[in-house]
Design an enzyme around this catalytic site. Structure first.
Site, PDB file in Angstrom:
ATOM      1  N   LYS A   1      19.120   6.603  10.095  1.00 38.57           N
ATOM      2  CA  LYS A   1      19.843   7.605   9.301  1.00 38.57           C
ATOM      3  C   LYS A   1      20.480   8.586  10.282  1.00 38.57           C
ATOM      4  O   LYS A   1      20.290   9.804  10.207  1.00 38.57           O
ATOM      5  CB  LYS A   1      18.853   8.273   8.325  1.00 38.57           C
TER       6      LYS A   1
ATOM      7  N   ASP B   1       8.485   0.902   6.185  1.00 34.37           N
ATOM      8  CA  ASP B   1       7.515   0.856   5.077  1.00 34.37           C
ATOM      9  C   ASP B   1       8.253   0.645   3.760  1.00 34.37           C
ATOM     10  O   ASP B   1       7.890  -0.213   2.946  1.00 34.37           O
ATOM     11  CB  ASP B   1       6.727   2.177   5.053  1.00 34.37           C
TER      12      ASP B   1
ATOM     13  N   ASP C   1       8.553  -3.014   1.105  1.00 36.48           N
ATOM     14  CA  ASP C   1       8.166  -3.158  -0.313  1.00 36.48           C
ATOM     15  C   ASP C   1       9.343  -3.744  -1.093  1.00 36.48           C
ATOM     16  O   ASP C   1       9.166  -4.580  -1.982  1.00 36.48           O
ATOM     17  CB  ASP C   1       7.737  -1.814  -0.929  1.00 36.48           C
TER      18      ASP C   1
ATOM     19  N   ASP D   1      20.117   3.928   3.644  1.00 33.92           N
ATOM     20  CA  ASP D   1      20.467   3.914   2.216  1.00 33.92           C
ATOM     21  C   ASP D   1      21.349   2.701   1.900  1.00 33.92           C
ATOM     22  O   ASP D   1      21.181   2.025   0.883  1.00 33.92           O
ATOM     23  CB  ASP D   1      21.125   5.241   1.768  1.00 33.92           C
TER      24      ASP D   1
ATOM     25  N   TYR E   1       5.073   9.424  10.956  1.00 33.15           N
ATOM     26  CA  TYR E   1       3.692   9.066  10.618  1.00 33.15           C
ATOM     27  C   TYR E   1       2.622   9.675  11.514  1.00 33.15           C
ATOM     28  O   TYR E   1       1.440   9.523  11.256  1.00 33.15           O
ATOM     29  CB  TYR E   1       3.537   7.535  10.671  1.00 33.15           C
TER      30      TYR E   1
HETATM   31  C1  IPM Z   1       1.670  -0.042   4.507  1.00 31.16           C
HETATM   32  C2  IPM Z   1       1.074   1.136   3.772  1.00 31.16           C
HETATM   33  C3  IPM Z   1       0.671   2.219   4.754  1.00 31.16           C
HETATM   34  C4  IPM Z   1       1.932   2.660   5.478  1.00 31.16           C
HETATM   35  C5  IPM Z   1      -0.022   3.428   4.114  1.00 31.16           C
HETATM   36  C6  IPM Z   1      -1.259   3.017   3.355  1.00 31.16           C
HETATM   37  C7  IPM Z   1      -0.371   4.483   5.127  1.00 31.16           C
HETATM   38  O1  IPM Z   1       1.949   1.600   2.811  1.00 31.16           O
HETATM   39  O2  IPM Z   1       1.012  -0.601   5.400  1.00 31.16           O
HETATM   40  O3  IPM Z   1       2.804  -0.450   4.163  1.00 31.16           O
HETATM   41  O4  IPM Z   1       2.696   3.473   4.968  1.00 31.16           O
HETATM   42  O5  IPM Z   1       2.158   2.168   6.563  1.00 31.16           O
HETATM   43 MN    MN Z   2       3.658   0.291   2.486  1.00 35.60          MN
END
Ligand code: IPM
Ligand code: MN
Ligand code: NAD
Length: 358
Positions: free
Chosen positions: A188, A245, A249, A221, A137
C-alpha cells in the site's frame, strides 16, 4: 526417524490435528523406512487458564531443537478474549524461531468448490508468500490514557530492509525454481509512504535480477479485487504480514473455504518449520464433529514435502483428491460426513494408494 512436535491447541484444532496424525500413522504403517516420533504438546487456552502458561521461550527453543517440525492446530478461545496465549503460541513462535516465510498455497482441487462462476482448477492455483516476522504484528506500540476520552493507541508497523528483502527474494527464488513466470508484489505504498516505500524499492531491485519473470505490482486493495475477478492471472504473490493474512483467507474461499487451506512457516536457513492450517479454532463448530480436516491433512503434505518425503506428500494429496471426488466431505463442502468419517476415508485411502505403489 522424523520428529514432529504436535500442538493441537484449542477448539477444532484438536479434532483436525488428530486426523492429520492418524493419516501420518497410516502412511508410516505402509511405508517401509518411514518412522515418525510424535511429541504431544499441552499448550492452549486450557493450560493458560489453568496455570498461566502460554508457550515459554525456553520450552519452545528446546522443543525446536529436538524436533524437525511443529504441527500446530489452531489457538483462540472466547475465554481468553485478549488472545494472550495465542500470541505466544503462534506469533512468538514465528518471531522467535525467525520463521520469516509464511508459505500459503492456494490451489482449487475441484471446480465444484469454487464460489466464482466459470472458474476451474486451472484458474485458481497460486502461492502466497506472506512476510511472517514484521509489519503490524510485532506488538510494538502502546496505549496512553487508557479508558479515558483522550486515549491514544499506537501500533507500529516494522519494515526492515533485511526482512523485506528476504521474503521478496524467497518468492522470486520459488518462482524461478518452480517454473512460475509471474510474481506479484502487493503493498500500500501509495498511502504508507515510509514502510511500503521500502517494499517498493527493494522489490524493484530484486525483480531486476529476474528479467525472465514477469513482475507486477498491485496495491493491496486492487489485489483483493483482481483475485476475485481474475485469479488465473496469479502464480506467486508476495506481501506483508497483515495483508498476507487477509488475502489468504480470500484465497481459502476460492479453494472452497477455510477447511481447505494449508500453510507452512519456514526459515530456509534453519532446520525447523511450523505447519498449520490457515483456519482458526472455530469455536462456533468446535466439539461437534463438523470440522473439515482437509486443511490440516493438506498441511501434513506440506510438512512431508519440507521434510524431504515428496512421495509420501503426493500420497496424502491423492487421498485428499479422492475424498473430494467421492464426496467424503464435511458439510462446509456440501457433504454429509463427520470429521471422523472423513478421517476413516482418508486413512483407508492412504493404505490403498500406498499398497498400489509398492
Ligand atoms: C493466521 C491467523 C493468525 C494471524 C492470528 C491467529 C494471529 O489469523 O495464521 O492466519 O493473523 O497470523
Ligand atoms: Mn488468518
Ligand atoms: P476461524 O477460522 O476459526 O473460523 C471462521 C469461520 O470458518 C467459522 O464460521 C468456522 O466455523 C469456519 N471454519 C474454520 N475452519 C473450519 C474447518 N476446518 N471446517 C469447517 N469450518 C471451518 O476464524 P475466527 O472465527 O475469526 O477465529 C476463531 C478463533 O481462532 C479466534 O480466537 C482467532 O483469533 C483464532 N484464529 C487462530 C488461527 C490459528 O491458530 N492459526 C487462525 C485464525 C484465527
Amino acid at each position: 526417524m522424523l520428529r514432529i512436535a504436535v500442538l493441537p491447541g484449542d477448539g477444532i484444532g484438536n479434532e483436525v490435528i488428530q486426523v492429520g496424525v492418524d493419516v501420518l500413522k497410516a502412511l508410516e504403517e505402509v511405508t517401509p523406512g518411514l518412522e515418525i516420533a510424535y511429541e504431544w504438546l499441552d499448550y492452549g487456552a486450557e493450560r493458560y487458564l489453568r496455570d498461566g502458561v502460554g508457550f515459554p521461550n525456553d520450552e519452545r527453543e528446546a522443543i525446536a531443537d529436538r524436533n524437525d517440525a511443529i504441527y500446530l492446530g489452531a489457538v483462540g478461545d472466547p475465554r481468553v478474549p485478549g488472545n494472550e496465549h495465542a500470541r505466544e503460541i503462534i506469533l512468538e513462535t514465528r518471531f522467535n524461531l525467525d520463521l520469516y516465510v509464511n508459505l500459503r498455497p492456494c490451489k482449487l482441487l475441484d471446480a465444484r468448490f469454487c464460489p466464482l462462476a466459470g472458474k476451474g482448477v486451472d484458474d485458481v492455483d497460486f502461492t502466497v508468500f506472506r512476510e511472517n516476522t514484521e509489519g503490524l504484528y510485532t506488538g510494538i506500540g502502546g496505549i496512553f490514557k487508557k479508558g479515558t476520552a483522550d486515549e491514544v493507541a499506537i501500533q507500529s508497523s516494522i519494515n526492515t530492509r533485511k526482512g523485506v528483502e528476504r521474503i521478496i527474494r524467497t518468492a522470486y527464488r520459488f518462482a524461478d525454481e518452480h517454473g512460475h513466470g509471474r510474481v506479484c508484489m502487493s503493498d500500500k505504498s501509495n498511502a504508507l509512504r515510509y514502510g511500503h516505500d521500502l517494499w517498493m524499492r527493494v522489490w524493484k531491485e530484486v525483480a531486476a535480477e529476474y528479467p525472465k519473470i514477469e513482475s507486477r505490482h498491485l496495491y493491496i486493495d486492487v489485489l483483493t479485487m483482481e483475485l476475485v475477478r481474475h485469479p488465473e492471472d496469479f502464480e506467486v504473490i508476495v506481501t506483508s504480514n497483515l495483508f498476507g493474512d487477509i488475502v489468504t483467507d480470500l484465497g481459502a474461499a476460492l479453494q472452497g473455504g477455510l477447511g481447505m487451506a494449508a500453510s507452512a512457516n519456514l526459515n530456509p536457513e534453519r532446520g525447523i518449520g511450523m505447519f498449520e492450517p490457515v483456519h482458526g479454532s472455530a469455536p462456533d463448530i468446535a466439539g461437534q464433529g463438523k470440522a473439515n480436516p482437509i486443511a490440516a491433512v493438506a498441511t501434513t503434505a506440506l510438512m512431508l514435502q519440507s521434510l524431504g518425503r515428496p512421495a509420501e506428500a503426493r500420497i496424502v494429496e491423492a487421498a485428499v483428491a479422492r475424498a473430494l471426488a467421492e464426496n467424503a466431505t464435511t458439510a462446509d463442502l456440501g457433504g454429509s460426513s463427520s470429521t471422523s468419517q472423513v478421517r476413516d476415508f482418508l486413512v483407508q485411502t492412504v493404505r490403498e494408494l500406498s499398497a498400489g505403489n509398492t
